[in-house]
Scaffold this motif. Structure first.
Motif, PDB file in Angstrom:
ATOM      1  N   GLY A 143       7.762  -9.652   3.065  1.00  0.00           N
ATOM      2  CA  GLY A 143       6.333  -8.889   3.011  1.00  0.00           C
ATOM      3  C   GLY A 143       5.540  -9.810   2.569  1.00  0.00           C
ATOM      4  O   GLY A 143       5.632 -11.033   2.449  1.00  0.00           O
ATOM      5  N   TYR A 144       4.054  -9.331   2.379  1.00  0.00           N
ATOM      6  CA  TYR A 144       3.070 -10.083   1.866  1.00  0.00           C
ATOM      7  C   TYR A 144       2.572  -9.459   0.976  1.00  0.00           C
ATOM      8  O   TYR A 144       2.431  -7.866   0.900  1.00  0.00           O
ATOM      9  N   GLU A 145       1.750 -10.024  -0.133  1.00  0.00           N
ATOM     10  CA  GLU A 145       1.000  -9.447  -1.103  1.00  0.00           C
ATOM     11  C   GLU A 145      -0.363  -8.758  -0.676  1.00  0.00           C
ATOM     12  O   GLU A 145      -0.859  -9.416   0.309  1.00  0.00           O
ATOM     13  N   GLU A 146      -0.826  -8.110  -1.355  1.00  0.00           N
ATOM     14  CA  GLU A 146      -2.366  -7.716  -1.230  1.00  0.00           C
ATOM     15  C   GLU A 146      -3.165  -8.860  -1.558  1.00  0.00           C
ATOM     16  O   GLU A 146      -2.973  -9.936  -2.407  1.00  0.00           O
ATOM     17  N   GLY A 147      -4.081  -9.066  -0.662  1.00  0.00           N
ATOM     18  CA  GLY A 147      -5.169 -10.250  -0.716  1.00  0.00           C
ATOM     19  C   GLY A 147      -4.751 -11.601  -0.272  1.00  0.00           C
ATOM     20  O   GLY A 147      -5.503 -12.382  -0.099  1.00  0.00           O
ATOM     21  N   GLN A 148      -3.474 -11.588   0.192  1.00  0.00           N
ATOM     22  CA  GLN A 148      -2.835 -12.660   1.054  1.00  0.00           C
ATOM     23  C   GLN A 148      -3.528 -12.699   2.490  1.00  0.00           C
ATOM     24  O   GLN A 148      -3.907 -11.680   2.950  1.00  0.00           O
ATOM     25  N   GLU A 149      -3.818 -13.827   3.016  1.00  0.00           N
ATOM     26  CA  GLU A 149      -4.270 -14.205   4.142  1.00  0.00           C
ATOM     27  C   GLU A 149      -3.291 -14.211   5.273  1.00  0.00           C
ATOM     28  O   GLU A 149      -2.308 -15.205   5.203  1.00  0.00           O
ATOM     29  N   LEU A 153      -6.862 -13.854  14.293  1.00  0.00           N
ATOM     30  CA  LEU A 153      -7.950 -13.904  13.206  1.00  0.00           C
ATOM     31  C   LEU A 153      -7.109 -14.037  11.895  1.00  0.00           C
ATOM     32  O   LEU A 153      -6.061 -13.686  11.607  1.00  0.00           O
ATOM     33  N   ARG A 154      -7.770 -15.043  10.912  1.00  0.00           N
ATOM     34  CA  ARG A 154      -7.231 -15.211   9.525  1.00  0.00           C
ATOM     35  C   ARG A 154      -8.088 -13.977   8.680  1.00  0.00           C
ATOM     36  O   ARG A 154      -9.097 -14.101   8.691  1.00  0.00           O
ATOM     37  N   LYS A 155      -7.422 -13.104   8.185  1.00  0.00           N
ATOM     38  CA  LYS A 155      -7.898 -12.001   7.389  1.00  0.00           C
ATOM     39  C   LYS A 155      -7.036 -12.049   5.938  1.00  0.00           C
ATOM     40  O   LYS A 155      -5.741 -11.919   5.861  1.00  0.00           O
ATOM     41  N   ARG A 156      -7.732 -11.354   5.278  1.00  0.00           N
ATOM     42  CA  ARG A 156      -6.887 -10.926   3.960  1.00  0.00           C
ATOM     43  C   ARG A 156      -6.598  -9.328   3.962  1.00  0.00           C
ATOM     44  O   ARG A 156      -7.081  -8.566   4.516  1.00  0.00           O
ATOM     45  N   LEU A 157      -5.243  -9.246   3.268  1.00  0.00           N
ATOM     46  CA  LEU A 157      -4.882  -7.860   3.327  1.00  0.00           C
ATOM     47  C   LEU A 157      -5.500  -6.767   2.152  1.00  0.00           C
ATOM     48  O   LEU A 157      -5.518  -7.469   1.166  1.00  0.00           O
ATOM     49  N   THR A 158      -5.736  -5.822   2.661  1.00  0.00           N
ATOM     50  CA  THR A 158      -6.240  -4.658   1.405  1.00  0.00           C
ATOM     51  C   THR A 158      -4.835  -4.176   0.528  1.00  0.00           C
ATOM     52  O   THR A 158      -5.200  -3.824  -0.435  1.00  0.00           O
ATOM     53  N   ALA A 159      -3.786  -4.330   1.160  1.00  0.00           N
ATOM     54  CA  ALA A 159      -2.806  -3.473   0.424  1.00  0.00           C
ATOM     55  C   ALA A 159      -1.442  -4.472   0.851  1.00  0.00           C
ATOM     56  O   ALA A 159      -1.289  -5.378   1.779  1.00  0.00           O
ATOM     57  N   LYS A 160      -0.460  -4.380  -0.067  1.00  0.00           N
ATOM     58  CA  LYS A 160       0.805  -4.983   0.179  1.00  0.00           C
ATOM     59  C   LYS A 160       1.392  -4.672   1.588  1.00  0.00           C
ATOM     60  O   LYS A 160       1.385  -3.437   1.803  1.00  0.00           O
ATOM     61  N   ILE A 161       2.110  -5.285   2.007  1.00  0.00           N
ATOM     62  CA  ILE A 161       3.157  -5.186   3.200  1.00  0.00           C
ATOM     63  C   ILE A 161       4.565  -5.139   2.788  1.00  0.00           C
ATOM     64  O   ILE A 161       4.883  -6.501   2.294  1.00  0.00           O
ATOM     65  N   SER A 162       5.528  -4.304   2.881  1.00  0.00           N
ATOM     66  CA  SER A 162       6.744  -4.753   2.795  1.00  0.00           C
ATOM     67  C   SER A 162       7.465  -4.719   3.983  1.00  0.00           C
ATOM     68  O   SER A 162       7.314  -4.114   4.841  1.00  0.00           O
ATOM     69  N   SER A 163       8.597  -5.636   4.319  1.00  0.00           N
ATOM     70  CA  SER A 163       9.187  -5.802   5.501  1.00  0.00           C
ATOM     71  C   SER A 163      10.344  -6.089   5.490  1.00  0.00           C
ATOM     72  O   SER A 163      11.179  -6.242   4.337  1.00  0.00           O
TER      73      SER A 163
END
Lengths: 397, 397
Positions: free
Chosen positions: B384-390, B328-338
């Motif tokens: 990581g990914y930013e908040e709102g990123q798909e 599924l392609r979804k937007r993140l509600t918060a940032k992910i640090s990796s």
């Protein structure tokens, strides 16, 4: 003139009428965790334990009083005595997962230590709680863990096991009677012989039974019933203890199509004739609050009726949550023409990055489904798709 | 200093090394069609019959010689005599699926006719073959129907049944020994009692067994083995008749982590330490051509190892084709640090159209997986990914 369909109900309307006509089952059963995968929780699970149930070391290392490590660094280490208990100035080796000794409040990871004789050199300062898993850190006693209606996965079984449970209450699987009808049908007991002209082996009921099983129902695959209203009625009556009844065949508007009429005489016929191609002759009804689906005898039409009505019907009966479906976006290698007013079920084959529509395939040709990897649904109001157009592809399951 | 991982292999390289180290099973078994769903064909299927095996009416209507209907229309109908056989000027009623009578070469659909006494009025001209299903039209005798390696679906079972088959040869399911190791483990036979501090109920082996079953293997869930090299060795030896061996626990670099060393001593250790977080301590090896996976004891790390290595391993052993996964392609509600250098396995919860990452979740906390609907994999080279990123979201299965 033969009889014609009095009406044609759209797929969405037909499905809504059908799903509104019966309730989810409330019967439950208890299963061991070993058998719970794919089943649906019939009650919420509240934790009866703290997980972990003791303070545990989160790393291999030395259990300490954090205050003893104040200012420790590689250049300026602190030396602690190895001992049987942790008090000011002493330390004990602990491995990951071990109970933290009384008196200790932190663990210095082994990489930040050096042992020599009965002394351990601490090269890093830790704060209280460092590398310690607190009681209930993962799950607290009385915490809600799962809600009713949760579809259990193997990882969930492990969580339930960690709470000390060995059984779980789930909704019972719906029993689905699958009744093949038709004078032309020959039982598969005689599969070895080619049937006489005009006779065919019963295969739709087998297909329906296997889908029922796959979708979480318990199929009850009955004997073949001849094309006589009384015989169909008797077969339905004999299966009114099931949770759903599927009649295969005899659902169109020909002289030998008695299934919808019998349903109407015994209960309520909700829909006869659906705007889907193939699949138009589908009939949906309810008898004694038991949902009844009349599946067209043409195999592909029958398959469409299984996908469109039986699958959601079993889900509702069994309270199985709808998971996101696998939908692939693919370009078409060729144009699709579609019948306006009908959702068109177009079988497709994967070809590299694209999909090739099996446009010549007739609804009697189940082999076209066997060849297909997926299908495309063309909505009622669209005449088709162009070559190269990107479309949603569902998997044939 | 404790021991450290000698190397860290990337996920892709580790998987490739692992899959290249063993072969698919060639053992087969014969199953009734009723039990073939989800199994993999071990031989191609060639049709031994024509389907249909007779010329059949494709519509309810009147069987005719097409030449008799020349020029027929509603305004200018042709009249045919109802009879027991079809010859010039006569016709017989046929229903859909019936054998076409000798002499007839077409069917006029009932909607285009009107009967009166022993005469039928034909209101439409038909050409030879109109509304007739020809012998072998769906499947011809000697046609290839399925290839070896085809994953059987319920609709395929129906096709096989229509060919007169009642059994089918499929690849045997791989037997996977699941061996829980660890002095701290308590058997689930005693699930009713809270274990003493430092002891925990065995749950990883249960989880692994249920995934093995789900992915098409036959789990053999053994007794708990203590953290001693000889005991682990004995347990492996006792299971060398299995097709794959999973050791759960004891795979890191601590004093009690013996599993990788034992594998090395008995066969080949391919990988110890993988660039995935959690899951780094995974070890992969092969003993007597039997693949061995050492699963980390931390439950989430163990789960990651199951997904990344055991699932493709079972697929290869059982020749199970890889189906497209639900992504599924979804937007993140918060940032992910990796963590750079590691594929990061981030659990997420669906929230409306978006997904919320469970960022604080520890690898010991299986409850975080139970809460999760899906997971996001952050590649090695990304921070990581930013908040709102798909992002791509995989389902927790």
């Amino acid at each position: 003139m033969g009889r014609v369909f009095k009406e044609r109900t759209s797929v969405n309307e037909a499905l809504q009428l059908f799903l509104e006509s019966f309730s989810s089952l409330r019967h439950t059963e208890e299963l061991p965790l070993e058998a719970c995968t794919g089943r649906v929780l019939a009650e919420p699970v509240i934790s009866g334990r703290d997980v972990p149930h003791y303070r545990r070391a989160a790393m291999d290392g030395y259990a300490v009083r954090a205050s003893d490590t104040s200012g420790a660094s590689p250049a300026n280490p602190v030396f602690l005595q190895l001992s049987d208990e942790v008090e000011e100035g002493t330390s004990i080796w602990v491995h990951t997962g071990a109970a933290l000794p009384e008196g200790a409040d932190a663990v210095v990871m082994v990489e930040d230590t050096f042992t020599s004789g009965d002394m351990v050199e601490i090269r890093s300062q830790v704060y209280p709680g460092k590398n310690v898993g607190q009681i209930g850190e993962d799950i607290k006693k009385e915490d809600p863990v799962f809600e009713e209606g949760h579809l259990l996965r193997p990882c969930d079984a492990a969580v339930l096991a960690s709470l000390g449970l060995d059984r779980v209450k789930v909704f019972r699987k719906p029993v689905v009677a699958v009744i093949p009808t038709g004078d032309e049908l020959v039982s598969r007991d005689r599969a070895g012989d080619v049937p006489p002209p005009g006779m065919v082996l019963e295969t739709n009921g087998l297909m329906a039974s296997l889908y029922v099983e796959k979708w979480g129902g318990i199929p009850r695959y009955t004997r073949i019933v001849p094309d006589r209203p009384e015989s169909i009625k008797e077969a339905i009556q004999a299966n009114l203890d099931a949770d759903m009844i599927l009649l295969s065949g005899g659902t169109s508007v020909g002289k030998r199509d008695h299934a919808p009429g019998v349903v109407e005489s015994m209960g309520r016929l909700l829909v006869h004739g659906v705007g889907v191609s193939p699949g138009k002759p589908v009939a949906l009804g309810v008898i004694d609050e038991i949902p009844v689906v009349c599946l067209p005898g043409y195999p592909v039409a029958g398959l469409v009726a299984l996908y469109f009505f039986v699958r959601p019907g079993i889900r509702k009966l069994g309270s199985v949550p709808q998971l996101p479906e696998t939908i692939l976006r693919k370009r078409l290698t060729a144009k699709i023409s579609s019948k306006i007013g009908y959702v068109n079920f177009i079988r497709v084959i994967f070809e590299g990055d694209r999909v090739r529509p099996l446009t010549g395939a007739k609804s009697g040709a189940l082999s076209s489904v066997a060849k297909a990897d997926g299908y495309v649904l063309v909505p009622e109001h669209i005449e088709g798709y162009e070559e190269g157009q990107e479309v949603d592809v569902f998997l044939v399951e």
